[in-house]
Design a protein around this motif. Sequence first.
Motif, PDB file in Angstrom:
ATOM      1  N   TYR A  89       0.804  -1.224   0.000  1.00  0.00           N
ATOM      2  CA  TYR A  89       0.000   0.000   0.000  1.00  0.00           C
ATOM      3  C   TYR A  89       0.837   1.274   0.000  1.00  0.00           C
ATOM      4  O   TYR A  89       0.288   2.372   0.071  1.00  0.00           O
TER       5      TYR A  89
ATOM      6  N   GLU B 236      -6.767  -7.026   8.842  1.00  0.00           N
ATOM      7  CA  GLU B 236      -7.319  -5.824   9.471  1.00  0.00           C
ATOM      8  C   GLU B 236      -6.557  -4.582   9.044  1.00  0.00           C
ATOM      9  O   GLU B 236      -7.152  -3.531   8.754  1.00  0.00           O
ATOM     10  N   GLN B 237      -5.233  -4.680   8.993  1.00  0.00           N
ATOM     11  CA  GLN B 237      -4.422  -3.537   8.567  1.00  0.00           C
ATOM     12  C   GLN B 237      -4.699  -3.175   7.108  1.00  0.00           C
ATOM     13  O   GLN B 237      -4.755  -1.993   6.754  1.00  0.00           O
ATOM     14  N   CYS B 238      -4.896  -4.176   6.285  1.00  0.00           N
ATOM     15  CA  CYS B 238      -5.216  -3.914   4.876  1.00  0.00           C
ATOM     16  C   CYS B 238      -6.543  -3.169   4.757  1.00  0.00           C
ATOM     17  O   CYS B 238      -6.675  -2.212   3.972  1.00  0.00           O
ATOM     18  N   LYS B 239      -7.535  -3.580   5.560  1.00  0.00           N
ATOM     19  CA  LYS B 239      -8.832  -2.907   5.522  1.00  0.00           C
ATOM     20  C   LYS B 239      -8.713  -1.462   5.980  1.00  0.00           C
ATOM     21  O   LYS B 239      -9.351  -0.563   5.428  1.00  0.00           O
ATOM     22  N   GLU B 240      -7.889  -1.224   6.999  1.00  0.00           N
ATOM     23  CA  GLU B 240      -7.690   0.136   7.496  1.00  0.00           C
ATOM     24  C   GLU B 240      -7.036   1.017   6.424  1.00  0.00           C
ATOM     25  O   GLU B 240      -7.429   2.182   6.235  1.00  0.00           O
ATOM     26  N   LEU B 241      -6.043   0.479   5.736  1.00  0.00           N
ATOM     27  CA  LEU B 241      -5.377   1.247   4.682  1.00  0.00           C
ATOM     28  C   LEU B 241      -6.333   1.543   3.529  1.00  0.00           C
ATOM     29  O   LEU B 241      -6.328   2.655   2.963  1.00  0.00           O
ATOM     30  N   GLU B 242      -7.179   0.593   3.207  1.00  0.00           N
ATOM     31  CA  GLU B 242      -8.133   0.811   2.129  1.00  0.00           C
ATOM     32  C   GLU B 242      -9.214   1.800   2.540  1.00  0.00           C
ATOM     33  O   GLU B 242      -9.734   2.556   1.716  1.00  0.00           O
ATOM     34  N   ALA B 243      -9.527   1.821   3.845  1.00  0.00           N
ATOM     35  CA  ALA B 243     -10.494   2.805   4.361  1.00  0.00           C
ATOM     36  C   ALA B 243      -9.938   4.215   4.235  1.00  0.00           C
ATOM     37  O   ALA B 243     -10.700   5.190   4.145  1.00  0.00           O
ATOM     38  N   GLU B 244      -8.608   4.337   4.236  1.00  0.00           N
ATOM     39  CA  GLU B 244      -7.969   5.643   4.039  1.00  0.00           C
ATOM     40  C   GLU B 244      -8.007   6.087   2.579  1.00  0.00           C
ATOM     41  O   GLU B 244      -7.576   7.191   2.253  1.00  0.00           O
TER      42      GLU B 244
END
Length: 450
Positions: free
Chosen positions: A98, A130-138
Amino acid sequence: MTATVRFAPSPTGYLHIGNARTALFNALFAIQTGGALVLRLDDTDTARSTEAFAQTIEDDMAWLGIEVARLERQSARMARYNAVRDDLKVRGLLYACYETAEELDYKRKRQLALGKPPIYDRAGLNLTDEQCKELEAEGRTPHWRFKLEGRRVEWDDLCKGPQSIDTASQSDPVLIREDGSYLYTLPSIIDDIDFGITHVIRGEDHVSNTGTQIEIFEALGASAPRWAHHNLLVSADGAALSKREGSLSLKALREAGTQPMAVASVAALVGTANAITLEPSLQALADGFDLAKTSSGPARFEPRQIEDFSAQIVHALEPEAVDDELAALEIPAEVRAPLWLAVRANCQRPADAAAWWAMLQAPAVDGAVGDEDKAYLGAALEHLPEGALTADSWSAWTSALKGETGRKGKALFMPLRKALTGMERGPEMGPILALLGRDKAAERLAAAVR
């Protein structure tokens, strides 16, 4: 063995002489082994690929005389690439990253400052779901890298001999961009597997990629093809050739009337142990072709070599070989053959015959001569043979003038050439005089003495 090779240009510009070199190396190897060449258009860059460029590539290949056994377009194979992509993801060999371009650049600079090689740190490999989802939420979207094994990969290069690369010294390659589009590597390898490519012959600028690509071949359950990395064609001053240098594009050379075997001979032989000679056909080039004879240094290219070879071919062309081109110039059928035989030694390309035909047809020419030659031209007019003139009339006429005036050499011939053609040099005057005809020759001589 019977080889299957491929030439894989992107239809994002015109092919140039350097591309022709790679295409010809593949074509000659196919001829030599009784194999086949696949033309693969790498047109996944939809923003820059055009149908016009694709058609020009096909036209260029046909013009060079390269036989294409199979035409493929990567844009038609996206479903196949996506299936392999998904499999690699499931197997953990393709992982999401990312970092932005700026963040990656910062990482590289920091590693260099610490004296470390600027290799990607595989931060993306360690991300949790979970970290991937957070980065995509950004608002971030991932690019995807292939996980290298980090081992020494070896191959026997047909141009360069034994080669090896430690993939531990390389970053995991990005195979898919943030927008989901593919970079060159993955589709190319899938195609090579599916099309049964046995040998990949390409420029030496791809050597550093080969270890990575061999690992991907093996990850897909396939054996890698044999590799041959030839030296690159550069201009006389050592600069790289760009496919957007219009004067060196095959399209420009083709449209300028350059002879294709002139291009093929220079492109295939420069930068090798073979002498650069004009060969009559691709088969003749293939007979002496040897990848191992490719030089280790750059292949320095002089455009003049192609021009000289092309002129040699043109000078030997028989009338029937240029009849269609002369017809397109609106030269009458009854004079095409004698005109071409008269002027071909003074033509760089068949189209140059148009200028000579225009000179012959002109109402008058600027045949200005000095006062010291006017009396001589008056005598020439009096001694101009009667009746229809032939190519032999020139010799008989000038012999008579030599005996009458005592002139010889340049003093005998030059005033006649200038008066009749307006030029100080050009084709042999015998055929030109016959094509000009007696009436027009007389008119021009009379105009010159006025």
